[in-house]
Design a protein around this motif. Structure first.
Motif, mmCIF file in Angstrom:
data_model
loop_
_atom_site.group_PDB
_atom_site.id
_atom_site.type_symbol
_atom_site.label_atom_id
_atom_site.label_comp_id
_atom_site.label_asym_id
_atom_site.label_seq_id
_atom_site.Cartn_x
_atom_site.Cartn_y
_atom_site.Cartn_z
ATOM 1 N N ILE A 294 0.833 -1.204 0.000
ATOM 2 C CA ILE A 294 0.000 0.000 0.000
ATOM 3 C C ILE A 294 0.865 1.250 0.000
ATOM 4 O O ILE A 294 0.681 2.158 -0.819
ATOM 5 C CB ILE A 294 -0.940 0.005 1.225
ATOM 6 N N ALA A 295 1.822 1.323 0.921
ATOM 7 C CA ALA A 295 2.660 2.512 1.039
ATOM 8 C C ALA A 295 3.430 2.787 -0.246
ATOM 9 O O ALA A 295 3.501 3.933 -0.718
ATOM 10 C CB ALA A 295 3.627 2.345 2.211
ATOM 11 N N LYS A 296 4.001 1.743 -0.833
ATOM 12 C CA LYS A 296 4.805 1.923 -2.046
ATOM 13 C C LYS A 296 3.945 2.413 -3.203
ATOM 14 O O LYS A 296 4.338 3.334 -3.941
ATOM 15 C CB LYS A 296 5.482 0.601 -2.417
ATOM 16 N N ASN A 297 2.779 1.821 -3.384
ATOM 17 C CA ASN A 297 1.910 2.234 -4.484
ATOM 18 C C ASN A 297 1.343 3.629 -4.270
ATOM 19 O O ASN A 297 1.171 4.384 -5.230
ATOM 20 C CB ASN A 297 0.788 1.215 -4.673
ATOM 21 N N MET A 298 1.078 3.978 -3.016
ATOM 22 C CA MET A 298 0.569 5.323 -2.717
ATOM 23 C C MET A 298 1.616 6.396 -3.038
ATOM 24 O O MET A 298 1.307 7.429 -3.637
ATOM 25 C CB MET A 298 0.164 5.416 -1.245
#
Length: 419
Positions: A294-298
């Protein structure tokens, strides 16, 4: 005013990482023959000895002794003089069946209703200062020990190298939190006692680190990162003196004792749960991967320059009890961190069974995660062969590694956040 930030890494020959690799190799073998295996495997390594303990629920049998010896030999502990060798070390196994009290909280009639294997909070983090969205200090630290191991295996340069090593990298940052330069590099590497003159021996090792290792590391990065390596870098190479006694003979190793090396090098946060030796019903592992995804894609989608996600669970309960987001004031959307967290909760299915399905976590994909970090790695497909221990044909399969590192949600996130 500029500031400094430091991260460390350790090689596959570090005793704690030896333990992690043994635990994950056993897990992979259980999953290869029985994908529904429930595994929690801990390893202790010390002089000439390996102890494995834990809880397992499975329908298969694996050859624990052979698997452990193969891992140790592959790492490079093959000589008696290391006082720890794959062919000669003693192995004690105290693996027993998983508690039915825990199992009843995990298994459900409907797979999607599977409860979390434990309570706890898991964190995912990403920052845009590197191509793989890891902190630069950690990215370089990982590459230092990885390339050191590659040099050792190639056997052309630095022929005195032994398996155990550590690295540490300090980055100097500008006021706007962008990297200014590589400030300090620390490398401690185990080596043969190849010269009676200790001072001369250490000078040779330091020169080789600066002239052979560091250029190889720089070559792995793009021009912007290479430009941060200047002639002012402070080097500390084997700063305590010679490092001949190492590995499990020099220090005992335990599974799960390098959780910061495994994740974000001290940036962001960590929930405290280790990864290696745990099947994906343990959200310590699976939810940490989901949070990273989630963090990386955000961050890749442009929601923020830097983003931390916390997911928390109650044991036996499928849905998270809470989702928290911190963008550290770098958000590029007109939303509060709380509003971003609510949107994440709607966009991503964070039930353990759905996380397992999304990232293929019931496959034997874990041995590769056990050294050089679980995050920031390149997703790829590999072919694996698992040797039978009961007369059946060997099992051959292709598995997808590091699927949580895929940037496959960027367009969906951009649409959802109007970017």
């Amino acid at each position: 005013m500029s500031y400094l930030f430091t991260s460390e890494s350790v090689s596959e020959g570090h005793p704690d990482k030896v333990a992690d690799q043994i635990s994950d190799a056993l897990l992979d073998n259980f999953l290869a023959w029985d994908p529904e295996s429930k595994v929690a495997c801990e390893t202790l390594v010390t002089t000439g000895q390996v102890v494995v303990a834990g809880e397992v629920k499975t329908s298969t049998y694996i050859d624990v002794q052979t698997i452990i010896r193969d891992v140790i030999n592959k790492i490079g502990y093959t000589k008696a003089e290391y006082m720890f060798s794959g062919n000669s070390c003693g192995i004690f196994s105290a693996i027993h069946e998983q508690s039915p009290d825990i199992n009843q909280g995990v298994v459900r009639k409907k797979k999607e209703d599977q409860g979390a294997g434990d309570q706890g909070m898991m964190f995912g983090y990403a920052i845009d200062e590197t191509e793989n969205f890891l902190p630069l200090s950690l990215d370089i630290a990982h590459e230092l020990v990885f390339q050191l191991a590659e040099i050792r295996r190639e056997g052309k340069d630095m022929k005195y190298l032994r398996p155990d090593s550590k690295s540490q990298v300090t980055i100097e940052y500008n006021d706007d939190s962008t990297p200014r330069r590589v400030h300090t590099i620390v490398v401690s590497t185990q080596h043969d006692d190849f010269d009676p003159d200790e001072k001369k021996m250490l000078e040779i090792i330091k020169a080789d680190v600066i002239n052979i290792l560091v250029p190889r590391v720089m070559a792995q990065f793009g021009k912007p990162v290479r430009a941060l390596f200047d002639k002012k870098i402070k080097y500390h190479v084997n700063p305590t003196g010679k490092f001949v006694i190492g590995g499990p003979h020099g220090d005992s190793g335990l599974t799960g004792r390098k959780i910061i090396v495994d994740t974000y090098g001290g940036r962001g946060a960590h929930g405290g749960g280790a990864f290696s030796g745990k099947d994906p019903s343990k959200v310590d592992r699976s939810a940490a991967y989901a949070a990273r995804h989630i963090a990386k894609n955000m961050v890749a989608a442009g929601v923020a320059r830097e983003l931390l996600v916390q997911i928390s669970y109650a044991i036996g309960v499928a849905k998270p009890v809470g989702i928290y987001v911190n963008t550290f004031g770098t958000a590029k959307v007109k939303m509060t961190d709380g509003e971003i967290a609510k949107k994440i909760g709607k966009m991503f299915d964070l039930r353990p069974a759905m996380i397992e399905k999304e990232f293929g976590l019931r496959k034997p994909i874990y041995s590769e995660t056990a050294a050089y970090g679980h995050m920031g790695r390149k997703p790829r497909d590999v072919k694996k062969v698992f040797k039978s221990s009961n007369g059946q044909p060997d099992k051959k399969m292709t598995v997808s590694l590091f699927r949580w590192e895929k940037l496959n949600k960027v367009n969906e996130i951009k649409k959802a956040f109007g970017l």
